[in-house]
Design a protein around this motif. Structure first.
Motif, PDB file in Angstrom:
ATOM      1  N   LEU A 284       0.839  -1.205   0.000  1.00 12.69           N
ATOM      2  CA  LEU A 284       0.000   0.000   0.000  1.00 12.69           C
ATOM      3  C   LEU A 284       0.868   1.248   0.000  1.00 12.69           C
ATOM      4  O   LEU A 284       1.983   1.238   0.537  1.00 12.69           O
ATOM      5  N   PRO A 285       0.353   2.326  -0.575  1.00 13.06           N
ATOM      6  CA  PRO A 285       1.059   3.598  -0.460  1.00 13.06           C
ATOM      7  C   PRO A 285       1.097   4.016   1.008  1.00 13.06           C
ATOM      8  O   PRO A 285       0.379   3.462   1.837  1.00 13.06           O
ATOM      9  N   ALA A 286       1.907   5.019   1.285  1.00 10.78           N
ATOM     10  CA  ALA A 286       2.066   5.457   2.667  1.00 10.78           C
ATOM     11  C   ALA A 286       0.718   5.818   3.271  1.00 10.78           C
ATOM     12  O   ALA A 286      -0.163   6.368   2.613  1.00 10.78           O
ATOM     13  N   ARG A 287       0.609   5.502   4.552  1.00 10.49           N
ATOM     14  CA  ARG A 287      -0.644   5.684   5.259  1.00 10.49           C
ATOM     15  C   ARG A 287      -0.889   7.174   5.521  1.00 10.49           C
ATOM     16  O   ARG A 287       0.032   7.922   5.802  1.00 10.49           O
ATOM     17  N   THR A 288      -2.146   7.579   5.396  1.00 14.76           N
ATOM     18  CA  THR A 288      -2.490   8.937   5.808  1.00 14.76           C
ATOM     19  C   THR A 288      -3.466   8.826   6.965  1.00 14.76           C
ATOM     20  O   THR A 288      -4.301   7.932   7.005  1.00 14.76           O
ATOM     21  N   VAL A 289      -3.290   9.709   7.928  1.00 15.59           N
ATOM     22  CA  VAL A 289      -4.169   9.693   9.099  1.00 15.59           C
ATOM     23  C   VAL A 289      -5.195  10.800   8.934  1.00 15.59           C
ATOM     24  O   VAL A 289      -4.835  11.979   8.867  1.00 15.59           O
ATOM     25  N   ALA A 290      -6.463  10.387   8.846  1.00 16.04           N
ATOM     26  CA  ALA A 290      -7.520  11.376   8.647  1.00 16.04           C
ATOM     27  C   ALA A 290      -7.609  12.306   9.850  1.00 16.04           C
ATOM     28  O   ALA A 290      -7.582  11.865  10.983  1.00 16.04           O
ATOM     29  N   ALA A 291      -7.687  13.590   9.561  1.00 21.34           N
ATOM     30  CA  ALA A 291      -7.777  14.547  10.659  1.00 21.34           C
ATOM     31  C   ALA A 291      -9.215  14.589  11.146  1.00 21.34           C
ATOM     32  O   ALA A 291     -10.132  14.922  10.408  1.00 21.34           O
ATOM     33  N   MET A 292      -9.409  14.173  12.377  1.00 21.08           N
ATOM     34  CA  MET A 292     -10.759  14.192  12.945  1.00 21.08           C
ATOM     35  C   MET A 292     -10.834  15.328  13.955  1.00 21.08           C
ATOM     36  O   MET A 292      -9.965  15.441  14.822  1.00 21.08           O
ATOM     37  N   ALA A 293     -11.859  16.113  13.813  1.00 17.27           N
ATOM     38  CA  ALA A 293     -11.946  17.315  14.650  1.00 17.27           C
ATOM     39  C   ALA A 293     -11.979  16.977  16.126  1.00 17.27           C
ATOM     40  O   ALA A 293     -11.439  17.691  16.959  1.00 17.27           O
ATOM     41  N   ASP A 294     -12.637  15.817  16.443  1.00 13.61           N
ATOM     42  CA  ASP A 294     -12.802  15.536  17.859  1.00 13.61           C
ATOM     43  C   ASP A 294     -11.714  14.629  18.439  1.00 13.61           C
ATOM     44  O   ASP A 294     -11.836  14.150  19.548  1.00 13.61           O
ATOM     45  N   ALA A 295     -10.677  14.392  17.625  1.00  9.46           N
ATOM     46  CA  ALA A 295      -9.610  13.528  18.130  1.00  9.46           C
ATOM     47  C   ALA A 295      -8.933  14.188  19.321  1.00  9.46           C
ATOM     48  O   ALA A 295      -8.704  15.392  19.319  1.00  9.46           O
ATOM     49  N   PRO A 296      -8.687  13.389  20.377  1.00  5.03           N
ATOM     50  CA  PRO A 296      -8.037  13.974  21.543  1.00  5.03           C
ATOM     51  C   PRO A 296      -6.602  14.366  21.212  1.00  5.03           C
ATOM     52  O   PRO A 296      -5.907  13.665  20.473  1.00  5.03           O
ATOM     53  N   ALA A 297      -6.189  15.522  21.711  1.00  2.19           N
ATOM     54  CA  ALA A 297      -4.825  16.007  21.428  1.00  2.19           C
ATOM     55  C   ALA A 297      -3.838  15.403  22.411  1.00  2.19           C
ATOM     56  O   ALA A 297      -3.324  16.064  23.301  1.00  2.19           O
ATOM     57  N   ASN A 298      -3.655  14.067  22.269  1.00  2.00           N
ATOM     58  CA  ASN A 298      -2.710  13.394  23.169  1.00  2.00           C
ATOM     59  C   ASN A 298      -1.265  13.821  22.912  1.00  2.00           C
ATOM     60  O   ASN A 298      -0.867  13.939  21.772  1.00  2.00           O
ATOM     61  N   PRO A 299      -0.543  14.032  23.961  1.00  2.61           N
ATOM     62  CA  PRO A 299       0.891  14.241  23.727  1.00  2.61           C
ATOM     63  C   PRO A 299       1.529  12.915  23.319  1.00  2.61           C
ATOM     64  O   PRO A 299       0.996  11.853  23.603  1.00  2.61           O
ATOM     65  N   LEU A 300       2.645  13.001  22.654  1.00  2.68           N
ATOM     66  CA  LEU A 300       3.333  11.777  22.244  1.00  2.68           C
ATOM     67  C   LEU A 300       3.835  11.039  23.489  1.00  2.68           C
ATOM     68  O   LEU A 300       4.227  11.653  24.466  1.00  2.68           O
ATOM     69  N   PRO A 301       3.767   9.721  23.442  1.00 10.91           N
ATOM     70  CA  PRO A 301       4.087   8.962  24.645  1.00 10.91           C
ATOM     71  C   PRO A 301       5.599   8.864  24.874  1.00 10.91           C
ATOM     72  O   PRO A 301       6.168   7.771  24.943  1.00 10.91           O
ATOM     73  N   ASN A 302       6.215  10.011  25.031  1.00 13.23           N
ATOM     74  CA  ASN A 302       7.668   9.998  25.227  1.00 13.23           C
ATOM     75  C   ASN A 302       8.053   9.437  26.586  1.00 13.23           C
ATOM     76  O   ASN A 302       9.085   8.796  26.737  1.00 13.23           O
ATOM     77  N   SER A 303       7.209   9.698  27.569  1.00 12.53           N
ATOM     78  CA  SER A 303       7.609   9.417  28.940  1.00 12.53           C
ATOM     79  C   SER A 303       7.836   7.936  29.198  1.00 12.53           C
ATOM     80  O   SER A 303       8.580   7.566  30.086  1.00 12.53           O
ATOM     81  N   LYS A 304       7.195   7.083  28.400  1.00 13.27           N
ATOM     82  CA  LYS A 304       7.352   5.648  28.624  1.00 13.27           C
ATOM     83  C   LYS A 304       8.750   5.159  28.257  1.00 13.27           C
ATOM     84  O   LYS A 304       9.218   4.162  28.764  1.00 13.27           O
TER      85      LYS A 304
END
Lengths: 662, 436
Positions: free
Chosen positions: B266-286
Motif C-alpha cells: 500500500l502507499p504510505a498511510r495517511t491519518v484522517a484529521a478528525m476534529a474531535d480527536a483527543p490532542a494526546n501528547p506523544l508517549p515519550n515518557s514511557k
C-alpha cells in the motif's frame, strides 16, 4: 684498535683515515659519528640501523594497537572518533607489516647472512645502504600524517584553522578499492599511503636482489647449498618471494595512483573499473607477504632450537624443502582471502584445497622442531623460551588457519574477530616471538654483551600471558559474530566481557614489551661481557669476535659440514691448516678487500623521499626536485665506482687500513 | 629478599597462574556463544552446514593439538637440562633425523586434511546456490549496500503508489530499508548489489557473509527454518560508519508474510484529521531517555534501549505493525508531513504515494512499522527518532543523514536556510511514526 672491538659497536671511536677524493665532494672514510652512519656500507651497521628504525615503528604500531583496544574496552565507547579509529587500525596493520616485522627481518638478513656464509659484506654494499635509506623514506611518507595531523589539531584548538589538512590514511592496510577512489577519500592521506608503500617496495626489491646474489655468490669455499644454515636458506626463499610478489602490489599501486592523479579507470567504478582486480593483485602480493613475514622467523627458530638443544636440526633437508615448498605454494593460495567475494564454487574449491596443502609442509616443520628437541639437552635461556613459545603459538595459529581453509566455515569467520585471533597468533605468536627470540639470541654477537636472562624470562612470561589473554578470547568474539574494523559495538551483543578481557590483556602485553626492550637497553650498557661464542653456537657467526670486526673474518673459513662452526670446534687442526692457507692466498693479492663508503645511496634515497612527498601532495616542483635528486644520486653513484681499500692484519689480529690501492 | 624469592620461583608460579586462568576461562562466559550474532546458535540450513564444517575442522585440529602439543610438552619436560651441571655436560649424540618419521608425518598430515577436505567440498557446493530441487520455491530479494545502510527490493512484488497528478493508483516497485522481511521455511535467493563501496551482507545465524561488490552481480542464499528476528551487520570495512551499518532480518510464517506484503504494498498511510480527536501528547515518557552520555563519554549501556526490544525484539517488531489510534494526533501528523516537504527531507527519502521521492537515503514508506532506525543502530521509538533527527552526527559520526539545511553560498556567514525547532521535530516524529 683491538680494544674497540669489544666495545659496543655504537660507542666506538676511531681516528678516521684521510678523506679520499671523490666526485663533487670527498668520499667519506670516517666510520663513526653522523657521517659515518649515514654513509656506511657495512652490513652490520646497516643491520643495526634497520633494527633501530624497525623497533621504533614496532613500538609506534603497538601504541596504535593500544588505542584500538582502549576504544573497544566498553560498548558504545566514544573515547576516539570513528575517523581516528580507522586511521589507527589502518596504520597499525601497515606499520606492523611493512615498518616493523619486514625491516626487522631485513635487519637480521643484513646482520647474519654474510656472517653465516663466511663473507665480508653483501654483494652490493652501496645498494644495501640505498635499501635502508629508501625504507626510511617510505616510512616517513607513511607516517608524516601523524605529524601534520597533530599540528592541525593544535592549530584548530588555538583557532588557526587547518594548516596542512593532511591526516593518516583510513582505508585499511589492504586499501580495498573503491574506498581508495577520489570520490570516497578525496584527501591526500590515501596518496601518501600509495606512494609510501610504493617507495617501500623499491627498498624491498633492491634488498632482496642483493641478498639473492650474496647468498648464491659469496658463500665460503665448501659451503654448498645443502650446508647453508637454515636461516640463510629461509632468507633466500623470502628474498625470492619478495622479488616475485612485490611487483604485483607495485602494479596495483601504480594503477591506484593513475586513477587518482590522472583519471584512469582501473578501479574507478563509474568508468567501468573493477574493484575486484585490486583484491586479486593485492593478495597475489599479500599472501606471499605472509610467508615473507614468517619464513625468516622459522629460520631463527631453526637456529635457536638446535643451539639450545645442543644437537643438529632434525631433518635439515626436509625443513629446507618444506620452506621452499611453502614459498612455492604460497603463490597459489591468494584467493583464500577472497572467499566471500563471489569467486564461484570451482575457484573456491581450488583455493580451499591449495590452502590445505600448504598446511602439510608447515606441519612437517613443527614435527622437525620437536624432533630437534627430542633426545637433546635443553638449556632454558630467554631465546629458547621465545622459540618454544613460537612453536606453541604458531601451531595454534596454523590450526585456526586450517579452519579458514574450509571455505564455507570461513564465510562465517571472514572479517570477524576470529580472523584477528588467527593472524595475530601467526604474526605475534609466530613472527614476533621469533624476532624477540632472535634479538636476545644474537644481541651478544653484535653488542658484545649478554642480555639479562632473568628479566628476559620475566618479559617472556609477561608477553606470553598478555598475548594469550588478548588474543585467545578473540576466537570466541568472532564465533559470537563480532566483525573486525568495528569502531564500537552495542552492549546487548554478548561481547562486553571478552572485549574488556582482551583490552586488559593488551595492556599486559604492552607492559611485557616495555620490560623486554628496557632489558635490551639496560643490557647494552650493563650486560655481562659476552665471549665469541656464548651459547656454544653451531654456525659461523659464533667463530668470530663479538662484536665482529669490520672485515668479519680474519680468514675466510673453509666449510666441511653443516653447522660449520660446530665442525671447526671439533676439528681444530684441520681448521688451523685451512686458515693458514686462506690467509696466505689472500695476502698474495693485497690483503682483505673492503668497500668504500658513499654519500650517493643516501642522496638517491633522499630524492625518493622528496619525490614521494611531492607526488603525493600534488606539488609538482617538489616531485621534480626529488626525481632529479634520484637521477643525480644514481649517476654519480655509478660514476664514482665501488672504490675500496685493503685491511692488513698483523699476527695478533690488529688491523691497519690501506687506502692507497684498490 | 622476598621479592627475589618471588622472582626465582617465577616460571613455576606463572605456570600455576596460567592453569588457574585456564580453569577460570569457562566461568568468564567464553563458551557462551549465544549472542544475537552467534555463529553457533544457527537457525537455517546454510549456517548449519557452515557450522557443521567448522566442527569437523575443530575436532580434527583439537586431536592434532593434543597429539602434537603433547609431544612438544613431553619433549620439553623430558629433555630439559635440570641442573647447571646438565647444561655443562657433553652434548648429546648429534643425530640428524629419520626419513621414515618424515614420511610418516607427511602421510598422516595429508590424511588429516582429507578428513576436512571432503566435507569442505560438499559444503562449498551446498552453500553456493539454492539446491536444484528447491529452486522453484525460492523467494527473490535484492539487497543493496549504501554508505551506511541497506536497501531491500522485492523484484517479484508490485506495490502501489499514488500518481500526484491524476491521483490514481499506479504500480511501483516494492522496496524497504534496513529490515529485511522474508518468508520462513523457504529458501531466499538474495542478489547483492552496492551503489558505492564494497559492503558485505552477514546474518550470522542464517548464513555466512557474501560481499556486495561494485560492478559484480554477486548472490547468496539463506533460509530461516522458523519465524524469528535476526541480527545482521555489514562485514566489510566500508568507511567511517562501517561499525554502525547494521540491519535485521525478520522471518515470518507464510500467512504472516502474505499479510505483511499486503500492507507494505500500500502507499504510505495517511491519518484522517478528525476534529474531535483527543490532542494526546506523544508517549515519550514511557521510553527511557538516551542512555549514552551526550558529552561523548563512555557509558557501556545499550543504545537500543527498551526491555521488550532487548529481550524479545521479535515481539517488539510485531507490536509495531498496527497503528495505535490513541497515540496519534492527526493535526500534528499533517504538520509533520508538511515539514517533511518544507525541510527538504523529501529530497533523499521516498515515501511512496506522498511527497518523498529521493532515493539516496533509506525508503520510509512504512518506517513506523520497523523496529529500528538509523540502520539498526537505534530502537524505533518516538524518543529515539527525536534524538536521531535532532543530532544524527552524534549517533553516527560522519553519517550522511543531514539535518542542517544548506548554506547560502553568496552569504556563508548567514544562518542556515533550514533549521529544525523542537516543535518541528515533534511533528516530524509524529508523522514518521504514523507511517505503519
Amino acid at each position: 684498535m683491538a680494544e674497540a672491538l669489544v666495545k659496543p659497536a655504537l660507542l666506538t671511536h676511531e681516528v678516521p683515515a684521510a678523506a679520499k677524493p671523490g666526485l663533487l665532494f670527498p668520499r667519506p672514510t670516517t666510520k663513526t659519528g653522523l657521517v659515518g652512519w649515514l654513509t656506511t656500507v657495512d652490513h652490520k651497521k646497516i643491520g643495526i640501523l634497520y633494527a633501530a628504525f624497525a623497533i621504533c615503528f614496532f613500538l609506534i604500531g603497538g601504541l596504535e594497537a593500544l588505542g584500538i583496544r582502549t576504544q573497544l574496552i566498553v560498548p558504545n565507547n566514544h573515547f576516539i572518533t570513528p575517523e581516528f579509529y580507522d586511521q589507527l587500525f589502518t596504520m597499525h596493520g601497515t606499520t606492523m607489516i611493512f615498518l616493523a616485522v619486514m625491516p626487522l627481518n631485513a635487519a637480521f638478513f643484513n646482520l647474519l647472512i654474510p656472517l653465516q656464509i663466511g663473507a665480508r659484506d653483501v654483494a652490493f654494499p652501496r645498494l644495501n645502504a640505498f635499501s635502508l635509506w629508501v625504507f626510511v623514506a617510505g616510512a616517513i611518507i607513511l607516517n608524516i600524517g601523524w605529524v601534520t595531523g597533530a599540528i592541525d589539531a593544535i592549530a584548530a584548538r588555538t583557532g588557526h584553522g587547518l594548516l596542512f589538512n593532511i591526516h593518516e590514511p583510513d582505508i585499511g592496510w589492504f586499501g580495498y578499492s573503491p574506498l581508495t577512489s577520489k570520490i570516497f577519500t578525496p584527501g591526500i592521506s590515501t596518496d601518501l599511503w600509495t606512494l609510501g608503500l610504493q617507495v617501500l617496495g623499491v627498498s624491498s626489491i633492491v634488498a632482496s636482489l642483493n641478498f639473492i646474489v650474496t647468498i648464491i655468490n659469496l658463500r665460503a669455499p665448501g659451503l654448498t647449498m645443502m650446508r647453508l644454515p637454515v636461516f640463510t636458506w629461509m632468507s633466500l626463499v623470502t628474498s625470492f618471494l619478495l622479488v616475485l610478489a612485490m611487483p604485483a602490489i607495485a602494479i596495483a599501486l601504480v594503477e591506484v595512483i593513475f586513477d587518482r592523479h590522472f583519471g584512469t579507470h582501473f578501479f574507478e567504478v563509474s568508468g567501468g573499473g573493477q574493484p575486484i582486480l585490486w583484491q586479486h593483485l593485492f593478495w597475489v602480493f599479500g599472501h606471499p607477504e605472509v610467508y615473507i613475514l614468517i619464513l625468516p622467523p622459522m629460520g631463527y627458530v631453526s637456529e635457536i632450537l638446535p643451539t639450545f638443544s645442543r644437537k643438529p636440526l632434525f631433518g635439515y633437508p626436509v625443513v629446507v624443502f618444506s620452506g621452499v615448498t611453502i614459498g612455492f605454494i604460497g603463490f597459489g593460495v591468494w584467493s583464500h582471502h577472497m572467499f566471500t567475494t563471489g569467486l564461484g564454487a570451482v575457484a573456491t574449491a581450488a583455493f580451499s584445497l591449495a590452502t590445505m596443502a600448504i598446511a602439510v609442509p608447515t606441519g612437517v616443520k613443527i614435527f622437525n622442531w620437536i624432533g630437534t628437541l627430542w633426545g637433546g639437552r635443553l638449556v632454558m635461556r630467554t631465546p629458547m623460551l621465545f622459540a618454544l613459545g613460537f612453536i606453541w603459538m604458531f601451531m595454534i595459529g596454523g590450526f585456526s588457519g586450517i579452519m579458514h581453509a574450509a571455505a564455507p566455515a570461513d564465510a562465517e569467520q571472514h572479517d570477524s574477530y576470529f580472523v584477528i585471533a588467527h593472524f595475530h597468533y601467526v604474526l605475534i605468536g609466530g613472527a614476533t616471538f621469533g624476532l624477540l627470540a632472535a634479538i636476545t639470541f644474537w644481541f651478544p654477537k653484535f653488542f658484545g654483551r649478554m642480555i639479562n636472562d632473568k628479566i628476559g624470562k620475566l618479559s617472556f612470561w609477561l608477553i606470553f600471558i598478555g598475548f594469550n589473554v588478548t588474543f585467545f578470547p578473540m576466537h570466541f568474539l568472532g564465533l559470537n559474530g563480532m566483525p573486525r574494523r568495528t569502531w564500537t559495538y552495542d552492549s546487548n551483543m554478548g561481547w562486553n566481557d571478552l572485549n574488556l578481557l582482551c583490552t586488559l590483556g593488551a595492556y599486559l602485553l604492552g607492559l611485557g614489551i616495555l620490560v623486554y626492550f628496557a632489558n635490551i637497553v639496560w643490557s647494552y650498557f650493563n650486560g655481562e661481557k659476552a665471549g665469541n661464542d656464548p651459547w656454544d653456537g653451531r654456525t659461523l657467526e659464533w667463530s668470530i669476535p663479538s662484536p665482529p670486526p669490520e672485515h668479519n673474518f680474519a680468514a675466510i673459513p673453509v666449510v666441511h659440514d653443516r653447522d660449520a662452526w660446530w665442525y671447526e670446534k671439533t676439528h681444530r687442526e684441520e681448521t688451523a691448516r685451512d686458515v693458514a692457507a686462506t690467509i696466505k692466498a689472500e695476502s698474495s693479492h693485497g690483503g682483505i678487500h673492503m668497500p668504500d663508503q658513499s654519500w650517493f645511496p643516501f642522496i638517491a634515497a633522499l630524492g625518493m623521499l622528496l619525490g614521494g612527498l611531492g607526488f603525493a601532495t600534488y606539488h609538482l616542483p617538489v616531485a621534480l626536485v626529488g626525481l632529479a635528486l634520484v637521477m643525480f644520486g644514481s649517476y654519480l653513484w655509478a660514476l664514482e665506482g665501488p672504490g675500496g681499500y685493503h685491511i692488513h692484519l698483523d699476527k695478533d689480529g690488529n688491523a691497519t687500513e690501506d687506502h692507497g690501492s684498490h | 629478599m622476598r621479592f627475589t624469592a618471588l622472582f626465582r620461583s617465577f616460571p613455576s608460579r606463572a605456570w600455576r597462574a596460567l592453569a588457574v586462568a585456564a580453569l577460570a576461562l569457562p566461568t568468564l562466559g567464553l563458551w557462551q556463544l549465544d549472542g544475537p550474532q552467534s555463529t553457533f546458535d544457527v537457525k537455517g540450513p546454510v549456517a548449519q552446514s557452515q557450522l557443521n564444517l567448522f566442527m569437523v575442522t575443530f575436532w580434527v585440529t583439537l586431536v592434532l593439538f593434543i597429539v602434537v602439543g603433547g609431544l612438544l610438552a613431553y619433549a620439553t619436560w623430558k629433555f630439559r637440562a635440570k641442573t647447571e651441571a646438565d647444561e655443562r655436560a657433553a652434548p648429546p649424540p648429534q643425530s640428524h633425523g629419520n626419513p621414515m618419521v618424515e614420511l610418516g608425518i607427511t602421510i598422516a598430515s595429508i590424511l588429516c586434511l582429507v578428513i576436512i577436505a571432503v566435507p569442505t567440498l560438499k559444503a562449498i557446493w551446498f552453500t553456493d546456490d539454492v539446491p536444484a530441487e528447491r529452486k522453484g520455491e525460492a523467494y527473490e530479494i535484492t539487497a543493496t549496500g549504501y554508505q551506511w545502510w541497506f536497501k531491500f527490493d522485492y523484484p517479484g512484488e508490485t506495490a502501489k503508489t499514488l500518481n500526484p497528478v491524476s491521483h490514481k493508483l499506479e504500480d511501483a516497485p516494492l522496496s524497504t530499508a534496513n529490515e529485511l522481511v522474508i518468508p520462513a521455511g523457504r529458501p531466499v535467493h538474495i542478489n547483492l548489489r552496492t551503489v558505492d563501496v564494497i559492503h558485505s551482507f552477514w546474518v550470522p545465524k542464517l548464513a555466512g557473509k557474501v560481499d556486495m561488490m561494485p560492478n559484480r552481480a554477486n548472490r547468496m542464499w539463506l533460509q530461516a527454518d522458523e519465524p524469528g528476528y535476526f541480527y545482521g551487520q555489514c562485514a566489510q570495512y566500508c568507511g567511517e560508519d562501517h561499525s554502525l551499518m547494521r540491519f535485521r532480518v525478520i522471518a515470518l510464517s507464510a500467512t504472516d508474510f502474505a499479510a505483511w506484503l499486503v500492507n507494505q504494498k500500500l502507499p504510505a498511510r495517511t491519518v484522517a484529521a478528525m476534529a474531535d480527536a483527543p490532542a494526546n501528547p506523544l508517549p515519550n515518557s514511557k521510553i527511557e531517555l538516551a542512555m549514552l552520555d551526550l558529552t561523548g563519554r563512555p557509558s557501556g549501556e545499550a543504545l537500543s534501549g527498551s526491555d521488550i526490544f532487548n529481550h524479545d525484539p521479535f515481539a517488539a517488531w510485531q507490536a509495531r505493525q498496527a497503528p495505535v489510534a490513541a497515540q496519534e494526533t492527526p493535526a500534528l501528523i499533517a504538520e509533520g508531513r508538511r515539514l517533511f516537504k518544507e525541510k527538504t527531507c523529501i529530497g533523499c527519502h521516498t515515501i511512496r504515494g506522498q511527497e518523498g521521492v529521493g532515493v539516496t537515503g533509506p525508503e520510509l514508506t512504512h518506517v513506523g512499522s520497523r523496529s529500528t532506525i538509523a540502520a539498526g543502530v537505534l530502537e524505533n521509538s518516538s524518543q529515539r527518532m527525536r534524538d536521531w533527527i535532532t543530532d544524527p552526527q552524534h549517533w553516527k559520526p560522519g553519517d550522511k543523514m543531514f539535518n542542517g539545511g544548506y548554506i547560502d553560498p553568496t552569504n556563508p556567514g548567514a544562518d542556515r536556510k533550514i533549521s529544525l525547532s523542537d516543535a518541528n521535530v515533534t511533528a516530524l516524529v509524529a508523522y514518521l511514526q504514523s507511517l505503519k
